[in-house]
Structures are given as structure tokens and as C-alpha cells.
Design an enzyme around this catalytic site. Sequence first.
Site, PDB file in Angstrom:
ATOM      1  CD  GLU A 100      -2.751  -1.188   2.494  1.00 52.88           C
ATOM      2  OE1 GLU A 100      -2.506  -0.379   3.418  1.00 52.88           O
ATOM      3  OE2 GLU A 100      -3.562  -2.122   2.595  1.00 52.88           O
ATOM      4  CG  HIS A 105       6.784  -0.949   4.404  1.00 50.42           C
ATOM      5  ND1 HIS A 105       6.484  -0.297   3.228  1.00 50.42           N
ATOM      6  CD2 HIS A 105       5.749  -1.789   4.649  1.00 50.42           C
ATOM      7  CE1 HIS A 105       5.315  -0.711   2.786  1.00 50.42           C
ATOM      8  NE2 HIS A 105       4.845  -1.631   3.621  1.00 50.42           N
TER       9      HIS A 105
HETATM   10  P1  5GP Z   1       1.871  -2.402   3.107  1.00 47.59           P
HETATM   11  O1  5GP Z   1       0.467  -2.865   2.812  1.00 47.59           O
HETATM   12  O2  5GP Z   1       2.288  -1.287   2.200  1.00 47.59           O
HETATM   13  O3  5GP Z   1       2.861  -3.534   3.162  1.00 47.59           O
HETATM   14  O4  5GP Z   1       1.835  -1.873   4.583  1.00 47.59           O
HETATM   15  C1  5GP Z   1       1.620  -0.535   4.940  1.00 47.59           C
HETATM   16  C2  5GP Z   1       1.394  -0.498   6.424  1.00 47.59           C
HETATM   17  O5  5GP Z   1       1.497   0.840   6.854  1.00 47.59           O
HETATM   18  C3  5GP Z   1       0.022  -1.008   6.875  1.00 47.59           C
HETATM   19  O6  5GP Z   1       0.193  -2.106   7.769  1.00 47.59           O
HETATM   20  C4  5GP Z   1      -0.607   0.196   7.546  1.00 47.59           C
HETATM   21  O7  5GP Z   1      -1.366  -0.138   8.700  1.00 47.59           O
HETATM   22  C5  5GP Z   1       0.596   1.053   7.895  1.00 47.59           C
HETATM   23  N1  5GP Z   1       0.343   2.485   7.914  1.00 47.59           N
HETATM   24  C6  5GP Z   1      -0.335   3.214   6.983  1.00 47.59           C
HETATM   25  N2  5GP Z   1      -0.349   4.514   7.327  1.00 47.59           N
HETATM   26  C7  5GP Z   1       0.344   4.619   8.503  1.00 47.59           C
HETATM   27  C8  5GP Z   1       0.676   5.716   9.351  1.00 47.59           C
HETATM   28  O8  5GP Z   1       0.344   6.874   9.098  1.00 47.59           O
HETATM   29  N3  5GP Z   1       1.401   5.432  10.464  1.00 47.59           N
HETATM   30  C9  5GP Z   1       1.792   4.150  10.762  1.00 47.59           C
HETATM   31  N4  5GP Z   1       2.493   3.976  11.889  1.00 47.59           N
HETATM   32  N5  5GP Z   1       1.498   3.096   9.992  1.00 47.59           N
HETATM   33  C10 5GP Z   1       0.781   3.325   8.868  1.00 47.59           C
END
Ligand code: 5GP
Length: 122
Positions: A100, A105
Site C-alpha cells: 500500500e 518497509h
Molecule cells: P503495506 O500494505 O504497504 O505492506 O503496509 C503498509 C502499512 O502501513 C500497513 O500495515 C498500515 O497499517 C501502515 N500504515 C499506513 N499509514 C500509517 C501511518 O500513518 N502510520 C503508521 N504507523 N502506519 C501506517
Amino acid sequence: MSTYDSNNIFAKILRGEIPCNKVYEDDHVLAFHDIDPKAPVHILVIPKGQYIAIDDFGANASAEEIKALYGAVAKITKDKGLKEDGFRVIANTGSNGGQEVPHFHLHILGGKKLGPMLAHAA
Ligand code: 5GP
């Protein structure tokens, strides 16, 4: 997705424009609690450099940056007491991977049995 978007949410966290619940920081790495935790421990570990995803990081990061990222995972999992019972590290990548936020990360997940690697079979 080939150009880094400097307006992504983690870039804003790195610039201090959005707060985070910090777990660890050094010259190359920032780690903080996920805002929507999927396990009792859910920590995000990100490089400070502008890398879109794990393949971009692996191809273009310096040896120092790569060592710092994995070193941070080792330190955090030790400090959080995850080593004995184990944990999972995930790098969602691109559309099929469910990424997302387009800033590389690692998710560190732990604190309970995490079950199968995928929720549904292929
Ligand atoms: P992805 O789906 O890209 O691997 O994970 C993105 C992660 O970022 C998700 O688990 C989501 O909960 C986290 N996330 C999104 N926005 C924020 C934010 O503003 N602060 C923090 N600490 N985590 C976030």
C-alpha cells in the site's frame, strides 16, 4: 511504479510531517509501530533512503544501508523479546504483493502464533 513518490506517508513520517510511535532509529533506519497492528507486536522497519520496494533496495542501496536495515531487525526483535518464540518478517511488494505504501518497509510481526503464511490457498 518506477519513480519514488516523495509524498507517500512514510516519506512524510521521515520528514517529521506526520508523527509515529518510534521503536528504533539510526543514521539509515527508522522503525515504528504500525498504526493498524495485525499482531500483538507489529513494527515497521524502513530505510531512510528513498527506495520504493525490496527489489529497488536490494539493487540500489549501499552495503551500509543494507547492513543497517537487517541489523535493526536483529536489534528490535531481540529488544522486544521475540527471538525465543519466533516472529515473521514480510515485505509486501507491488500490486500482487499488496503493497500500500510505496516506500520499502519490512513488517515485523510477533507475539502470538501467526498461522499459515497466506490466509487462503492458491
Ligand atoms: P503495506 O500494505 O504497504 O505492506 O503496509 C503498509 C502499512 O502501513 C500497513 O500495515 C498500515 O497499517 C501502515 N500504515 C499506513 N499509514 C500509517 C501511518 O500513518 N502510520 C503508521 N504507523 N502506519 C501506517
